[in-house]
Design an enzyme around this catalytic site. Sequence first.
Site, PDB file in Angstrom:
ATOM      1  N   HIS A 142      33.659   9.916  40.570  1.00 46.50           N
ATOM      2  CA  HIS A 142      33.076  10.353  39.300  1.00 46.50           C
ATOM      3  C   HIS A 142      31.926  11.338  39.425  1.00 46.50           C
ATOM      4  O   HIS A 142      31.384  11.759  38.403  1.00 46.50           O
ATOM      5  CB  HIS A 142      32.609   9.125  38.498  1.00 46.50           C
ATOM      6  CG  HIS A 142      31.587   8.284  39.208  1.00 46.50           C
ATOM      7  ND1 HIS A 142      30.891   7.275  38.575  1.00 46.50           N
ATOM      8  CD2 HIS A 142      31.137   8.283  40.489  1.00 46.50           C
ATOM      9  CE1 HIS A 142      30.069   6.695  39.435  1.00 46.50           C
ATOM     10  NE2 HIS A 142      30.213   7.291  40.593  1.00 46.50           N
ATOM     11  N   HIS A 143      31.503  11.727  40.630  1.00 44.64           N
ATOM     12  CA  HIS A 143      30.355  12.629  40.767  1.00 44.64           C
ATOM     13  C   HIS A 143      30.740  14.100  40.900  1.00 44.64           C
ATOM     14  O   HIS A 143      29.891  14.973  40.696  1.00 44.64           O
ATOM     15  CB  HIS A 143      29.528  12.244  42.001  1.00 44.64           C
ATOM     16  CG  HIS A 143      28.827  10.926  41.876  1.00 44.64           C
ATOM     17  ND1 HIS A 143      27.982  10.633  40.839  1.00 44.64           N
ATOM     18  CD2 HIS A 143      28.853   9.823  42.684  1.00 44.64           C
ATOM     19  CE1 HIS A 143      27.502   9.402  40.993  1.00 44.64           C
ATOM     20  NE2 HIS A 143      28.028   8.895  42.090  1.00 44.64           N
ATOM     21  N   ALA A 144      31.983  14.399  41.252  1.00 39.63           N
ATOM     22  CA  ALA A 144      32.375  15.785  41.513  1.00 39.63           C
ATOM     23  C   ALA A 144      32.232  16.626  40.246  1.00 39.63           C
ATOM     24  O   ALA A 144      32.589  16.205  39.148  1.00 39.63           O
ATOM     25  CB  ALA A 144      33.806  15.842  42.031  1.00 39.63           C
TER      26      ALA A 144
END
Length: 576
Positions: A142-144
């Site tokens: 979920h950080h990209a």
Amino acid sequence: MATGTFQRKEVSYFYHEEMGNYHYGPQHPMKPHRIRMTHNLVMNYGLYNKMSIHRPEAGTFLEMTRFHSDEYIDFLQRVTPENVEEMNRYQPKCKFNVGEDCPAFDGLYDFSALAAGGTLAAARHLNAGKTDIAINWGGGLHHAKKSEAAGFCYVNDIVLGILELLKVHQRVLYLDIDVHHGDGVEEAFFSTDRVMTVSFHKYGEFFPGTGDINDVGAGKGKLYAVNFPLKDGIDDETYKTIFQPVMRHVMAWYKPDVLVLQCGADSLAGDRLGCFNLSMRGHAACVEFMRRFQIPTLMLGGGGYTIKNVSRAWCYETGVAVGEDLDEEIPYNDFYQYFGPDYRLDVPNNNMENRNSRDSLEKTQQRIFENLRGMPHAPSVQMHDVPRDLDHDEFETEQPPDRRNTMSMLDPRRSHRGELSDSDDEGDGRKDYHDFSDRRNNGYPRILDPVRRNSFSNDPVSRLFAIDHHPRMAFAPSYVDSLPHLGVHTNGNDPMDTDTTPQNSSIAASSREGSPLSEDSIPQYARRTADVPPRIGPLSRYAMVGADADVESVSGDDDVEEDPREQNGSIYFQGR
């Protein structure tokens, strides 16, 4: 775990055996091996009898560039541990953040493509109504960002999966119970009301530093981002007192058609990088509670860095999804020694101090309730046709039923297309499309893939709905004008600057029937011009033109020349 009151659901489980083979590097906390451990536990508990098992295909370049920029995915394709420093040195304007927390390891692109492919396949099953719950423990990265790796994540499979779900569903709810804020997903959908993001996370001097309660969205997406910041040491009972009331209000006001649940296991007690004090059952109680709402659900993995506890939690939550109460005694499996000395399916709380006061939690909860009451009730979406899915089997010839080969038999026969020369192209797509004639790219070949098309808008929703998924043609006019703008990612100081188009772009036009194309027969390409207003929101700088328009260089030059090389019905037009 009481599951008798639940109606049994159809569950699909997506796993690719290669996911566990990749390694970020020595001493790196992210261990893809945890996915193999989870799968082994799931199989040895016999849960495969309760659900359908699927082996997903890797995500394609075209699928991943529905959200990510072309040059970023191109970079991931070419970067290796040996050339990462040299490639970063020659790209000062394109810092993709690959090298430290997000290292360039062997198979980086393949690993990311498998994670994306699993989530996309699961979303398609939900869209087709083939399943009620789809599980991909290899996803949840979920950080990209659009053009940047972050937090051990390179390709944001969650955003890609949500874009796929938006083809069919009006409203998508994204729920994140990872200890870290789901910043990449929130940023992608910060300005739309078609996706609501809800995150319970640690906030304050903690990665990624986002997720304040005041971050509620912007434009049409205002109030559709819900953040519940927490402090260290929250336990099962405290988490339950805030999680269930908030989610009841969210479900009542937003009324989502489908749920995407990110089950990051770094919120468990004793995690190497986490600071919460949730037990395995306290973590799984969130899954069990959301299951009661009886809506299609996409369950994904995420963080989790004490791998024996991660595999325990995800196996247990797979049991919750299928409605099975698993025995605490772990069955013998390939990684049995990891679960010693007790060999039990349990992650207990510890004696960590809970720094979340009741007063602060109640104030935060009331603030969220006020925001929910201020937003429109269940926003609607204009009717539109559903785009056709990209069929991975369109390029393959059907084999006779009595001579069908298994995937394990086919895999060893596949050669990387970079190993094939131009003379090896026999008309079935095996050509090496690396263009070594352009030496301006610092010695690295530019890939001229006829399946790949230049993106005429950086907006993820316009990418999704403007693509004609015919395997040999490019873009068609879109009805995406009626949809809200998604995705705000800045590359510079200007918050509205999202232009990530590479300077040396190329347009490849290919034939539907295999016969050579002329320039006049190429339909509906895009022209980049400052005189035409954007089609979608303020961030898009591209406009579709009529079928009779000439092909112009997307690099901004007027001079376009036809490359005399013609290969199997494909003509390449390259701007100088």
